[in-house]
Design a protein around this motif. Structure first.
Motif, PDB file in Angstrom:
ATOM      1  N   SER A  28      20.931  13.959  54.248  1.00 36.31           N
ATOM      2  CA  SER A  28      22.029  13.527  53.381  1.00 36.31           C
ATOM      3  C   SER A  28      23.334  14.239  53.724  1.00 36.31           C
ATOM      4  O   SER A  28      24.419  13.682  53.533  1.00 36.31           O
ATOM      5  N   MET A  29      23.238  15.473  54.232  1.00 42.41           N
ATOM      6  CA  MET A  29      24.433  16.246  54.562  1.00 42.41           C
ATOM      7  C   MET A  29      24.988  15.891  55.934  1.00 42.41           C
ATOM      8  O   MET A  29      26.153  16.155  56.227  1.00 42.41           O
ATOM      9  N   ARG A  30      24.160  15.264  56.759  1.00 42.62           N
ATOM     10  CA  ARG A  30      24.537  14.996  58.157  1.00 42.62           C
ATOM     11  C   ARG A  30      25.775  14.106  58.270  1.00 42.62           C
ATOM     12  O   ARG A  30      26.565  14.262  59.214  1.00 42.62           O
ATOM     13  N   ASN A  31      25.977  13.215  57.329  1.00 42.84           N
ATOM     14  CA  ASN A  31      27.093  12.263  57.402  1.00 42.84           C
ATOM     15  C   ASN A  31      28.307  12.698  56.589  1.00 42.84           C
ATOM     16  O   ASN A  31      29.237  11.900  56.406  1.00 42.84           O
ATOM     17  N   GLU A  32      28.285  13.930  56.073  1.00 51.95           N
ATOM     18  CA  GLU A  32      29.447  14.404  55.318  1.00 51.95           C
ATOM     19  C   GLU A  32      30.641  14.599  56.248  1.00 51.95           C
ATOM     20  O   GLU A  32      30.494  14.849  57.447  1.00 51.95           O
ATOM     21  N   VAL A  33      31.850  14.517  55.671  1.00 56.79           N
ATOM     22  CA  VAL A  33      33.076  14.588  56.464  1.00 56.79           C
ATOM     23  C   VAL A  33      33.202  15.937  57.158  1.00 56.79           C
ATOM     24  O   VAL A  33      33.579  16.022  58.335  1.00 56.79           O
ATOM     25  N   PHE A  34      32.899  17.026  56.469  1.00 56.69           N
ATOM     26  CA  PHE A  34      33.090  18.347  57.074  1.00 56.69           C
ATOM     27  C   PHE A  34      32.133  18.571  58.234  1.00 56.69           C
ATOM     28  O   PHE A  34      32.459  19.288  59.190  1.00 56.69           O
ATOM     29  N   VAL A  35      30.945  17.957  58.187  1.00 53.04           N
ATOM     30  CA  VAL A  35      30.013  18.073  59.300  1.00 53.04           C
ATOM     31  C   VAL A  35      30.517  17.279  60.495  1.00 53.04           C
ATOM     32  O   VAL A  35      30.519  17.764  61.644  1.00 53.04           O
ATOM     33  N   GLU A  36      30.957  16.061  60.242  1.00 47.21           N
ATOM     34  CA  GLU A  36      31.485  15.247  61.336  1.00 47.21           C
ATOM     35  C   GLU A  36      32.744  15.863  61.926  1.00 47.21           C
ATOM     36  O   GLU A  36      32.990  15.761  63.145  1.00 47.21           O
ATOM     37  N   SER A  37      33.547  16.522  61.100  1.00 49.79           N
ATOM     38  CA  SER A  37      34.749  17.191  61.603  1.00 49.79           C
ATOM     39  C   SER A  37      34.379  18.355  62.514  1.00 49.79           C
ATOM     40  O   SER A  37      35.006  18.566  63.566  1.00 49.79           O
ATOM     41  N   ALA A  38      33.376  19.119  62.120  1.00 50.18           N
ATOM     42  CA  ALA A  38      32.930  20.239  62.956  1.00 50.18           C
ATOM     43  C   ALA A  38      32.405  19.754  64.294  1.00 50.18           C
ATOM     44  O   ALA A  38      32.661  20.354  65.343  1.00 50.18           O
ATOM     45  N   ILE A  39      31.664  18.641  64.271  1.00 54.19           N
ATOM     46  CA  ILE A  39      31.156  18.062  65.523  1.00 54.19           C
ATOM     47  C   ILE A  39      32.302  17.577  66.394  1.00 54.19           C
ATOM     48  O   ILE A  39      32.320  17.784  67.616  1.00 54.19           O
ATOM     49  N   ALA A  40      33.304  16.948  65.766  1.00 51.50           N
ATOM     50  CA  ALA A  40      34.451  16.437  66.528  1.00 51.50           C
ATOM     51  C   ALA A  40      35.258  17.561  67.158  1.00 51.50           C
ATOM     52  O   ALA A  40      35.865  17.381  68.223  1.00 51.50           O
ATOM     53  N   LEU A  41      35.266  18.733  66.519  1.00 50.61           N
ATOM     54  CA  LEU A  41      36.003  19.876  67.063  1.00 50.61           C
ATOM     55  C   LEU A  41      35.224  20.596  68.153  1.00 50.61           C
ATOM     56  O   LEU A  41      35.704  21.597  68.699  1.00 50.61           O
ATOM     57  N   GLY A  42      34.020  20.128  68.449  1.00 52.10           N
ATOM     58  CA  GLY A  42      33.251  20.702  69.548  1.00 52.10           C
ATOM     59  C   GLY A  42      32.242  21.755  69.147  1.00 52.10           C
ATOM     60  O   GLY A  42      31.726  22.471  70.018  1.00 52.10           O
ATOM     61  N   ALA A  43      31.935  21.887  67.873  1.00 55.26           N
ATOM     62  CA  ALA A  43      30.939  22.867  67.455  1.00 55.26           C
ATOM     63  C   ALA A  43      29.562  22.475  67.973  1.00 55.26           C
ATOM     64  O   ALA A  43      29.202  21.292  67.976  1.00 55.26           O
ATOM     65  N   SER A  44      28.798  23.465  68.387  1.00 51.37           N
ATOM     66  CA  SER A  44      27.457  23.200  68.905  1.00 51.37           C
ATOM     67  C   SER A  44      26.534  22.789  67.765  1.00 51.37           C
ATOM     68  O   SER A  44      26.786  23.109  66.589  1.00 51.37           O
ATOM     69  N   PRO A  45      25.452  22.084  68.084  1.00 50.56           N
ATOM     70  CA  PRO A  45      24.523  21.681  67.013  1.00 50.56           C
ATOM     71  C   PRO A  45      24.004  22.853  66.186  1.00 50.56           C
ATOM     72  O   PRO A  45      23.903  22.752  64.959  1.00 50.56           O
ATOM     73  N   TRP A  46      23.667  23.969  66.847  1.00 50.42           N
ATOM     74  CA  TRP A  46      23.150  25.110  66.096  1.00 50.42           C
ATOM     75  C   TRP A  46      24.224  25.701  65.186  1.00 50.42           C
ATOM     76  O   TRP A  46      23.923  26.145  64.080  1.00 50.42           O
ATOM     77  N   ARG A  47      25.455  25.724  65.648  1.00 51.28           N
ATOM     78  CA  ARG A  47      26.539  26.226  64.800  1.00 51.28           C
ATOM     79  C   ARG A  47      26.734  25.324  63.587  1.00 51.28           C
ATOM     80  O   ARG A  47      26.942  25.810  62.472  1.00 51.28           O
ATOM     81  N   VAL A  48      26.655  24.019  63.793  1.00 49.16           N
ATOM     82  CA  VAL A  48      26.793  23.090  62.679  1.00 49.16           C
ATOM     83  C   VAL A  48      25.655  23.283  61.677  1.00 49.16           C
ATOM     84  O   VAL A  48      25.877  23.333  60.458  1.00 49.16           O
ATOM     85  N   MET A  49      24.443  23.413  62.200  1.00 46.29           N
ATOM     86  CA  MET A  49      23.289  23.539  61.307  1.00 46.29           C
ATOM     87  C   MET A  49      23.309  24.850  60.526  1.00 46.29           C
ATOM     88  O   MET A  49      23.058  24.872  59.317  1.00 46.29           O
ATOM     89  N   VAL A  50      23.616  25.955  61.212  1.00 42.70           N
ATOM     90  CA  VAL A  50      23.518  27.284  60.588  1.00 42.70           C
ATOM     91  C   VAL A  50      24.734  27.607  59.728  1.00 42.70           C
ATOM     92  O   VAL A  50      24.595  28.155  58.626  1.00 42.70           O
TER      93      VAL A  50
END
Length: 280
Positions: free
Chosen positions: A161-183
């Protein structure tokens, strides 16, 4: 949140019970009136009824039941903390990975957890403990192996449910690694249900561990383990009623404390499930 939790009388009662358990576990050698009785046999004093100098009488070994209850709190608490901690350390990363990624590996992780959940936890724990033999270490291992899927499924659902939140997608767009996004982004935002589940899981773990001890799969005698103490008292009932009452009451109050505190934390951390149903 702390003020709201403090206004919850049931949660405060649970916190008090858990606090007493912690103090008893830490200060057992000081609080126990007969600490030397815990590991020794005193046949002339066996099965004495409660008295002012022995609040819960003596057991079949002649040992002071109250002293054994206090030392048993150490075993029970350490067992529950290690087992639940191990289950959290296994289940949370698995749930995070499976919920974040959408591929065959994440589906495999969830299918494995469903295999464990398909069998009742107590049945699987009994099977594992019976195979490995009676010991505290094997009880911890059996509980950890059978309990991690509960956290994995919880974290999986919350991460999805959190995967599609705006702040998560923003972090991914800025180049954050998957582990950084998850942790750093997902995990802190799903910490509330994990904390609630852990508190309630402590009570369930203590109850399951006592069941294993009652069946003779826990700590070997003369270890003061509450479940084993109840099992040993069966052949002396109803005459020696205090023998079963003391450990049974200890298990009841401990499980009640963790459940009440877990319910209070759930009300505070997740307003959607608040018992009152209203908003503050």
């Amino acid at each position: 949140m702390l003020r709201r939790l403090a206004r919850d009388r049931a949660a405060m009662l649970g916190a008090v019970l858990i606090g007493i358990l912690l103090l008893v576990a830490l200060l057992a050698p000081v609080l126990a009136p007969y600490p030397e009785d815990v590991w020794q046999f005193h046949t002339p004093r066996r099965l004495l009824p409660p008295a002012p100098d022995r609040l819960f009488g003596t057991d079949r070994m002649g040992s002071d039941v109250f002293s054994r209850i206090l030392f048993g709190a150490r075993i029970t608490l350490s067992l529950a903390v290690i087992a639940v901690g191990s289950a959290v350390l296994i289940g949370v990363p698995i749930g995070l990975v499976a919920g974040y990624y959408r591929n065959g590996f994440s589906e495999l992780l969830m299918r494995v957890s469903e295999i464990f959940l398909a069998v009742p936890q107590i049945v699987l724990a009994i099977a594992i403990a019976q195979t490995l033999g009676p010991s505290i270490q094997n009880v911890i291992l059996a509980l950890s192996i059978t309990y991690w899927p509960f956290w994995a499924r919880l974290v999986y659902a919350e991460t999805r449910s959190m995967r599609n939140e705006v702040f998560v997608e923003s972090a991914i767009a800025l180049g954050a690694s998957p582990w950084r996004v998850m942790v750093l982004h997902i995990l802190p935002n799903i910490a509330s249900p994990i904390i609630v589940r852990t508190s309630i899981g402590m009570g369930a773990t203590i109850l399951t561990a006592a069941t294993l001890g009652f069946l003779g799969l826990g700590a070997p005698p003369p270890t003061p383990e509450w479940g084993r103490m109840i099992a040993e008292s069966r052949e002396y009932l109803p005459e020696a009623w205090w023998y079963a009452l003391a450990p049974g009451l200890a298990i009841f109050l401990t499980v009640l404390g963790f459940n009440l505190l877990g319910d209070g934390l759930r009300d505070v951390l997740d307003p959607r499930t608040r018992r009152g149903g209203g908003n503050d």
